[in-house]
Motif scaffolding. Sequence first.
Motif, PDB file in Angstrom:
ATOM      1  N   LEU A  11      57.068  36.208  18.032  1.00 17.06           N
ATOM      2  CA  LEU A  11      57.626  37.560  17.938  1.00 17.06           C
ATOM      3  C   LEU A  11      59.020  37.567  17.332  1.00 17.06           C
ATOM      4  O   LEU A  11      59.516  38.616  16.931  1.00 17.06           O
ATOM      5  CB  LEU A  11      57.688  38.197  19.330  1.00 17.06           C
ATOM      6  N   ARG A  12      59.637  36.416  17.280  1.00 13.25           N
ATOM      7  CA  ARG A  12      61.027  36.332  16.818  1.00 13.25           C
ATOM      8  C   ARG A  12      61.074  36.068  15.317  1.00 13.25           C
ATOM      9  O   ARG A  12      60.463  35.115  14.829  1.00 13.25           O
ATOM     10  CB  ARG A  12      61.750  35.220  17.568  1.00 13.25           C
ATOM     11  N   ARG A  13      61.798  36.914  14.604  1.00 20.54           N
ATOM     12  CA  ARG A  13      61.901  36.780  13.153  1.00 20.54           C
ATOM     13  C   ARG A  13      63.194  36.061  12.784  1.00 20.54           C
ATOM     14  O   ARG A  13      64.173  36.652  12.360  1.00 20.54           O
ATOM     15  CB  ARG A  13      61.854  38.165  12.519  1.00 20.54           C
ATOM     16  N   GLY A  14      63.214  34.757  12.974  1.00 20.34           N
ATOM     17  CA  GLY A  14      64.364  33.951  12.616  1.00 20.34           C
ATOM     18  C   GLY A  14      65.432  33.905  13.694  1.00 20.34           C
ATOM     19  O   GLY A  14      65.431  34.698  14.641  1.00 20.34           O
ATOM     20  N   LYS A  15      66.357  32.975  13.552  1.00 18.77           N
ATOM     21  CA  LYS A  15      67.403  32.785  14.557  1.00 18.77           C
ATOM     22  C   LYS A  15      68.347  33.975  14.653  1.00 18.77           C
ATOM     23  O   LYS A  15      68.945  34.213  15.695  1.00 18.77           O
ATOM     24  CB  LYS A  15      68.196  31.516  14.229  1.00 18.77           C
ATOM     25  N   GLY A  16      68.513  34.719  13.570  1.00 21.68           N
ATOM     26  CA  GLY A  16      69.437  35.844  13.588  1.00 21.68           C
ATOM     27  C   GLY A  16      68.782  37.176  13.887  1.00 21.68           C
ATOM     28  O   GLY A  16      69.386  38.224  13.648  1.00 21.68           O
ATOM     29  N   ASP A  17      67.577  37.164  14.420  1.00 19.91           N
ATOM     30  CA  ASP A  17      66.860  38.405  14.735  1.00 19.91           C
ATOM     31  C   ASP A  17      67.676  39.250  15.715  1.00 19.91           C
ATOM     32  O   ASP A  17      67.926  38.831  16.847  1.00 19.91           O
ATOM     33  CB  ASP A  17      65.497  38.049  15.347  1.00 19.91           C
ATOM     34  N   PRO A  18      68.100  40.461  15.310  1.00 23.52           N
ATOM     35  CA  PRO A  18      68.929  41.294  16.200  1.00 23.52           C
ATOM     36  C   PRO A  18      68.197  41.802  17.430  1.00 23.52           C
ATOM     37  O   PRO A  18      68.837  42.279  18.368  1.00 23.52           O
ATOM     38  CB  PRO A  18      69.333  42.478  15.297  1.00 23.52           C
ATOM     39  N   THR A  19      66.861  41.714  17.445  1.00 22.08           N
ATOM     40  CA  THR A  19      66.103  42.195  18.598  1.00 22.08           C
ATOM     41  C   THR A  19      65.908  41.105  19.648  1.00 22.08           C
ATOM     42  O   THR A  19      65.305  41.369  20.692  1.00 22.08           O
ATOM     43  CB  THR A  19      64.724  42.735  18.161  1.00 22.08           C
ATOM     44  N   PHE A  20      66.418  39.890  19.383  1.00 28.49           N
ATOM     45  CA  PHE A  20      66.253  38.760  20.299  1.00 28.49           C
ATOM     46  C   PHE A  20      67.586  38.095  20.606  1.00 28.49           C
ATOM     47  O   PHE A  20      68.511  38.120  19.794  1.00 28.49           O
ATOM     48  CB  PHE A  20      65.318  37.705  19.698  1.00 28.49           C
ATOM     49  N   HIS A  21      67.639  37.463  21.763  1.00 27.38           N
ATOM     50  CA  HIS A  21      68.794  36.638  22.100  1.00 27.38           C
ATOM     51  C   HIS A  21      68.396  35.665  23.201  1.00 27.38           C
ATOM     52  O   HIS A  21      67.647  36.018  24.114  1.00 27.38           O
ATOM     53  CB  HIS A  21      69.972  37.486  22.587  1.00 27.38           C
ATOM     54  N   VAL A 108      52.537  48.372  18.347  1.00 26.73           N
ATOM     55  CA  VAL A 108      52.137  48.088  16.969  1.00 26.73           C
ATOM     56  C   VAL A 108      53.296  48.199  15.982  1.00 26.73           C
ATOM     57  O   VAL A 108      53.525  47.293  15.188  1.00 26.73           O
ATOM     58  CB  VAL A 108      50.979  49.018  16.536  1.00 26.73           C
ATOM     59  N   TRP A 109      54.036  49.295  16.029  1.00 29.24           N
ATOM     60  CA  TRP A 109      55.044  49.546  15.003  1.00 29.24           C
ATOM     61  C   TRP A 109      56.053  48.415  14.877  1.00 29.24           C
ATOM     62  O   TRP A 109      56.403  48.001  13.765  1.00 29.24           O
ATOM     63  CB  TRP A 109      55.774  50.865  15.283  1.00 29.24           C
ATOM     64  N   ASP A 110      56.551  47.888  16.000  1.00 31.41           N
ATOM     65  CA  ASP A 110      57.581  46.851  15.941  1.00 31.41           C
ATOM     66  C   ASP A 110      57.049  45.532  15.388  1.00 31.41           C
ATOM     67  O   ASP A 110      57.822  44.655  15.015  1.00 31.41           O
ATOM     68  CB  ASP A 110      58.216  46.643  17.323  1.00 31.41           C
ATOM     69  N   GLN A 111      55.723  45.373  15.327  1.00 34.37           N
ATOM     70  CA  GLN A 111      55.132  44.191  14.701  1.00 34.37           C
ATOM     71  C   GLN A 111      54.690  44.481  13.271  1.00 34.37           C
ATOM     72  O   GLN A 111      54.676  43.589  12.417  1.00 34.37           O
ATOM     73  CB  GLN A 111      53.931  43.704  15.530  1.00 34.37           C
TER      74      GLN A 111
END
Length: 294
Positions: A11-21, A108-111
């Motif tokens: 679900l994580r789009r790269g290390k700099g994904d603003p939606t993850f930490h 769905v939308w967020d993916q």
Amino acid sequence: MLDVRALIAPLRRGKGDPTFHTDIEGAHGGELWRATPTPEGPATLALSRRDGEVRARAWGPGAEWVVDGVPALLGAEDDDAGFVGHHPLVAETRRRMPGLRLGATRTVWDQLLPAILEQKVTGVEARRSWRELCWRFGEDAPGPTPRRMKLPPTPRRTREIPDWEWHRAGVDQARRRAILACATVAHRLEKAAELRGEAGRALLRKVPGIGVWTAAEVAQRSWGDPDAVSVGDFHIPATVGWALVGRKLDDAGMLEVLACYTPQRQRAVRYIEASGFRRPRFGPRFSPKDYRTY
């Protein structure tokens, strides 16, 4: 043993994904934070492991909804009954990683948005576009997040993004048209996660610009589809070929080799990816193309 990070990783789009930490130094060391839209509104979810248990905390209007969905997110609804490892690599990885499951976001939308951004470009390009769109057009994630986090742009906000901002984010016209077409009917496309399987993928493919590959990428994450193979991917057919039969394959050859795993072909692919197998490389990597310069 349940590997939370491995389950969340797709679900994580790269290390700099603003939606993850990942909060390594916080009170719950190693806590995973995810900002996500829900049918009830935005939410921020924090997951941690303590005393052998997964603990969840959430904030925002969608907090209750997202906490209720944690079991599905971590693969509790994934049914691998009947799966047999027909190839040594798949069988051995399954033996080593009995806790590997296919998680489901139930949204769905967020993916769909990041999947479209990944069409026919390098991962570097797609992740850069995702970061820029989230930072500039996504709402701040609710709750006491360890650092500033962002939600994906809502369908409505996405439709309001002016042309020059798409260009600034490095998104070409073809992907832009597909994103805007999906944003227009986003509320209807959420039903795909309820339909699941081929019916869900078929609903997504009704939108111009959404093909087999994009629908499969969404299905894998939104409802943990065990049979949705990413046909048309630049890397996967070759990886599957080298891992299972020792040679490069195209899409048709990959589907032929994976046919014995139907209706759980994607699960077999996931085991190959999780095994750490790396196919031979015989040439230079595909160079990123910066659409912002056009």
